[in-house]
Design an enzyme around this catalytic site. Structure first.
Site, PDB file in Angstrom:
ATOM      1  N   SER A 173      -5.524 -10.330 -16.821  1.00 50.42           N
ATOM      2  CA  SER A 173      -4.074 -10.204 -16.720  1.00 50.42           C
ATOM      3  C   SER A 173      -3.530  -9.405 -17.895  1.00 50.42           C
ATOM      4  CB  SER A 173      -3.415 -11.586 -16.690  1.00 50.42           C
ATOM      5  OG  SER A 173      -3.725 -12.304 -17.879  1.00 50.42           O
ATOM      6  N   GLY A 207     -10.795 -13.302 -13.547  1.00 50.63           N
ATOM      7  CA  GLY A 207      -9.882 -12.179 -13.445  1.00 50.63           C
ATOM      8  C   GLY A 207      -9.409 -11.691 -14.794  1.00 50.63           C
ATOM      9  N   CYS A 244       0.816  -1.219   0.000  1.00 48.37           N
ATOM     10  CA  CYS A 244       0.000   0.000   0.000  1.00 48.37           C
ATOM     11  C   CYS A 244       0.848   1.267   0.000  1.00 48.37           C
ATOM     12  CB  CYS A 244      -0.955  -0.009   1.190  1.00 48.37           C
ATOM     13  SG  CYS A 244      -2.317  -1.178   0.995  1.00 48.37           S
TER      14      CYS A 244
END
Length: 346
Positions: free
Chosen positions: A139, A137, A15
């Site tokens: 990529s 997902g 983060c």
């Protein structure tokens, strides 16, 4: 499979890769009139953890995404941490995750696909722990490794916990210790003591599941997770949204073992300075040591909770904490806003 140090292939970590709040404000400015949707209960106007959409049956959908570059060298652990961090936003809104899809950027000509497979496997293991499927997902070929999730959750509409509903007198609690950025920087600089190895990783892989239970406590008025902007950044958002200020008792703030020794050795991530530059003018006086901890960017950090100070709520809160093996003590309180300072450190 070859041993690689994933952190050597990225310019940022976890983060700490976040764009600073100050720069992000500029990016998000718009000339367009806001699109009005009465079913959108939470959008980006309050800098909350996720979007919430009313499904019209007493239930709301929660939608969030989070991704970043490696904060650890081990591919499997990188996947675990990134997934834990992404799912956390659902818990921070008081919700239950139901599904996730993966986001992967990979330098396919530099790092073997088998390494990326281990990253995905780590993410899949955390999804399983959270009771959800990693259902798909997307990529891309990227210059640096990136991984995260887009997560969907559900919550009762009357149990949504926002970051702008704190009340005067609310006590503040934090469910994980600070210092993730400091310890991971110490590890990157080869200064981390043997007894502290794996400590930050284990905390970053700890799901914020208690958020689901905290949502059922009427006295929990505001909740958020502490991530890249540090404790001071995310508490500032609570203060601004609630039009209050906070007083933080520094000695009550939990922190990881050895953190002040590493700060003294210069193991302070660049994100700490970027954070302070963005919101330091809103903070009261503090020492350099306090700044290094309170502005330290956390990856997969704990829940920050604003709670009414009555005995019944305290009892409910501590019962939940005990069930989840969390030690909770108040780290501060919310107070009336009486000037430009949003957070006082005492």
């Amino acid at each position: 499979m070859e041993n690689v140090r994933l952190t050597q292939y990225s310019h940022g970590a976890g983060c700490g890769c976040k764009i600073s709040p100050q720069v992000l404000d500029t990016i998000l400015r718009t000339q367009l009139a806001p699109f009005s949707d009465p079913n959108l209960l939470v959008g980006n106007e309050s800098k909350d953890d996720a979007a919430v959409y009313d499904l019209g049956n007493g239930t709301a959908a929660i939608s969030t995404t989070d991704f970043f570059m490696p904060i650890v060298d081990d591919p499997f652990d990188f996947g675990r941490i990134a997934a834990t961090n992404a799912i956390s936003d659902i818990y921070a809104m008081g919700g239950k995750p139901i599904m996730a899809i993966a986001i992967l950027g990979w330098p396919v000509n530099v790092l073997a696909p088998e390494i990326a497979q281990q990253v995905i496997e780590g993410g899949r293991s955390v999804c399983r722990e959270a009771g959800i499927s990693l259902a798909g997902g997307h990529s891309i070929d990227a210059p640096e490794p990136i991984f995260g999730l887009a997560v969907t959750g559900i919550v009762d509409t009357d149990r949504v916990k926002r970051n702008n509903r704190a009340e005067n007198g609310c006590k503040l609690y934090l469910t994980k210790p600070l210092g993730i950025g400091v310890l991971t920087t110490a590890e990157k600089q080869s200064k981390l003591a043997d007894e502290h190895k794996g400590l930050a990783r284990d905390w970053m892989c700890k799901l914020n599941i208690p958020g689901q239970d905290f949502a059922n406590v009427e006295g929990v008025k505001a909740m958020t997770d502490v991530t890249g902007f540090g404790l001071m950044g995310h508490l500032s958002e609570i203060c601004e949204g609630s039009q209050l200020k906070a007083r933080v008792d520094f000695d009550s703030v939990p922190y990881l073992p050895g953190v002040f020794d590493y700060i003294a050795q210069g193991c302070v991530p660049g994100g700490t300075t970027r954070n302070f530059d963005s919101y330091g003018q809103k903070l009261g006086a503090m020492t350099e040591q306090q700044k290094a901890l309170l502005c330290d960017p956390q990856t997969s950090g704990g829940l920050l909770i604003a709670v009414t100070p009555d005995a019944e709520t305290e009892q409910q809160l501590q019962a939940i904490a005990a069930r989840h093996n969390i030690e909770l003590q108040a780290i501060g309180e919310m107070m009336p806003l009486d000037g430009d300072t949003l957070i006082e450190i005492c």
